[in-house]
Each structure stands twice: as C-alpha cells, then as structure tokens.
Design a protein around this motif. Sequence first.
Motif, PDB file in Angstrom:
ATOM      1  N   ILE A   3       0.863  -1.181   0.000  1.00  0.00           N
ATOM      2  CA  ILE A   3       0.000   0.000   0.000  1.00  0.00           C
ATOM      3  C   ILE A   3       0.900   1.231   0.000  1.00  0.00           C
ATOM      4  CG2 ILE A   3      -1.782   1.304   1.213  1.00  0.00           C
ATOM      5  CD1 ILE A   3      -2.697  -1.467   0.236  1.00  0.00           C
ATOM      6  N   LYS A   4       0.718   2.078  -0.990  1.00  0.00           N
ATOM      7  CA  LYS A   4       1.432   3.350  -1.035  1.00  0.00           C
ATOM      8  C   LYS A   4       0.428   4.437  -0.667  1.00  0.00           C
ATOM      9  CE  LYS A   4       4.606   6.046  -3.756  1.00  0.00           C
ATOM     10  NZ  LYS A   4       5.357   6.150  -4.994  1.00  0.00           N
ATOM     11  N   GLU A   5       0.797   5.266   0.292  1.00  0.00           N
ATOM     12  CA  GLU A   5      -0.128   6.279   0.801  1.00  0.00           C
ATOM     13  C   GLU A   5       0.130   7.645   0.178  1.00  0.00           C
ATOM     14  OE1 GLU A   5      -0.662   8.501   5.014  1.00  0.00           O
ATOM     15  OE2 GLU A   5      -0.829   6.318   5.094  1.00  0.00           O
ATOM     16  N   TYR A   6      -0.972   8.317  -0.140  1.00  0.00           N
ATOM     17  CA  TYR A   6      -0.932   9.693  -0.628  1.00  0.00           C
ATOM     18  C   TYR A   6      -1.931  10.498   0.190  1.00  0.00           C
ATOM     19  CZ  TYR A   6       1.015   7.505  -4.831  1.00  0.00           C
ATOM     20  OH  TYR A   6       1.780   6.762  -5.706  1.00  0.00           O
ATOM     21  N   ILE A   7      -1.652  11.775   0.337  1.00  0.00           N
ATOM     22  CA  ILE A   7      -2.631  12.704   0.908  1.00  0.00           C
ATOM     23  C   ILE A   7      -2.943  13.708  -0.197  1.00  0.00           C
ATOM     24  CG2 ILE A   7      -3.142  14.399   2.709  1.00  0.00           C
ATOM     25  CD1 ILE A   7      -2.705  11.577   3.824  1.00  0.00           C
ATOM     26  N   LEU A  32     -11.010  -5.879   0.652  1.00  0.00           N
ATOM     27  CA  LEU A  32     -10.013  -4.835   0.436  1.00  0.00           C
ATOM     28  C   LEU A  32     -10.528  -3.489   0.927  1.00  0.00           C
ATOM     29  CD1 LEU A  32      -7.253  -4.071  -0.764  1.00  0.00           C
ATOM     30  CD2 LEU A  32      -8.420  -3.705  -2.951  1.00  0.00           C
ATOM     31  N   MET A  33     -11.769  -3.172   0.579  1.00  0.00           N
ATOM     32  CA  MET A  33     -12.367  -1.915   1.015  1.00  0.00           C
ATOM     33  C   MET A  33     -12.428  -1.855   2.538  1.00  0.00           C
ATOM     34  SD  MET A  33     -16.088  -0.194   0.130  1.00  0.00           S
ATOM     35  CE  MET A  33     -16.967  -1.689   0.503  1.00  0.00           C
ATOM     36  N   GLY A  34     -12.877  -2.924   3.169  1.00  0.00           N
ATOM     37  CA  GLY A  34     -12.985  -2.952   4.626  1.00  0.00           C
ATOM     38  C   GLY A  34     -11.639  -2.783   5.303  1.00  0.00           C
ATOM     39  N   ASN A  35     -10.640  -3.498   4.820  1.00  0.00           N
ATOM     40  CA  ASN A  35      -9.300  -3.410   5.411  1.00  0.00           C
ATOM     41  C   ASN A  35      -8.732  -1.994   5.301  1.00  0.00           C
ATOM     42  OD1 ASN A  35      -9.205  -6.092   6.196  1.00  0.00           O
ATOM     43  ND2 ASN A  35      -8.288  -6.767   4.276  1.00  0.00           N
ATOM     44  N   LEU A  36      -8.889  -1.390   4.149  1.00  0.00           N
ATOM     45  CA  LEU A  36      -8.342  -0.044   3.954  1.00  0.00           C
ATOM     46  C   LEU A  36      -9.155   1.008   4.698  1.00  0.00           C
ATOM     47  CD1 LEU A  36      -7.231  -0.359   0.252  1.00  0.00           C
ATOM     48  CD2 LEU A  36      -5.780  -0.328   2.286  1.00  0.00           C
ATOM     49  N   TYR A  37     -10.454   0.807   4.773  1.00  0.00           N
ATOM     50  CA  TYR A  37     -11.301   1.732   5.533  1.00  0.00           C
ATOM     51  C   TYR A  37     -10.859   1.765   6.999  1.00  0.00           C
ATOM     52  CZ  TYR A  37     -15.339   3.708   7.876  1.00  0.00           C
ATOM     53  OH  TYR A  37     -16.160   4.479   8.670  1.00  0.00           O
ATOM     54  N   TYR A  38     -10.629   0.600   7.571  1.00  0.00           N
ATOM     55  CA  TYR A  38     -10.230   0.535   8.982  1.00  0.00           C
ATOM     56  C   TYR A  38      -8.810   1.025   9.217  1.00  0.00           C
ATOM     57  CZ  TYR A  38     -14.648  -1.557  10.077  1.00  0.00           C
ATOM     58  OH  TYR A  38     -15.993  -1.751  10.232  1.00  0.00           O
TER      59      TYR A  38
END
Length: 118
Positions: A3-7, A32-38
């Motif tokens: 996972i690469k994070e951007y703001i 995937l959506m649930g994991n990233l949401y949390y």
Amino acid sequence: MEIKEYIVEEIKVAEVISNEILIQHTDDALDLMGNLYYQGYDKIIIHQKNITPDFFDLKNKMAGDILQKFSNYRFRLVIVGEFSHITSKSLKAFIYESNKGKQVNFLSSLNEVLKLKK
C-alpha cells in the motif's frame, strides 16, 4: 501486496500495488475496502491488472455489484488502466458515466488520479 499512501486535498488515499490479481470476486473487493477503511483511508487506487478481466464484462454484473458497494459505503475508488482499447459500447458508456461523478473513476495514469478534486 503493498500500500502506497498519498494525501490529496486532506484525503488519505491508498494505492494498492501488486503483481497478482487481487479482485477475483465481489467479496475480494469488499475485503479490500474494509481493510483499507479501517486503516483510515478514504479512497482506493487499484490498477486494472489487479482486477479479474471478468469485472469488465458487464453481462455478469460483477462490476455493478462491486461499484454499488463502494457507492453505498461512500468509499471512493479509482481504477487506473488502459481503457482506450475497449470495443464494448456498453462498457465505454459505463466508464464515461462513472467518470462524470466522483465516487468511481476509470483513469489512465496515477498523475490523473492525484489531480482529482474532492
């Protein structure tokens, strides 16, 4: 999977990077959506190569089911890939209509994604 994070405009965006197909079924997208949401993300960038080609066959309703879940949970999704070669009129129309909104977008490059407004 990485996972690469951007703001982007105060929005926490996750780019999912992998050499494998990560979304084979609707449940894979929900996981995937649930994991990233949390993890605190508000938007997912996933590459076309990480989604089963079945997703792009609108007859099986997979794309509609997955995108409806993202819309219901107000979790933004961007699929980055090469969509200019698509010959299906219905898929072209689907992508065109999706790109009119802000919830789900189909774009050709990460640069386009990072320029999107809230």
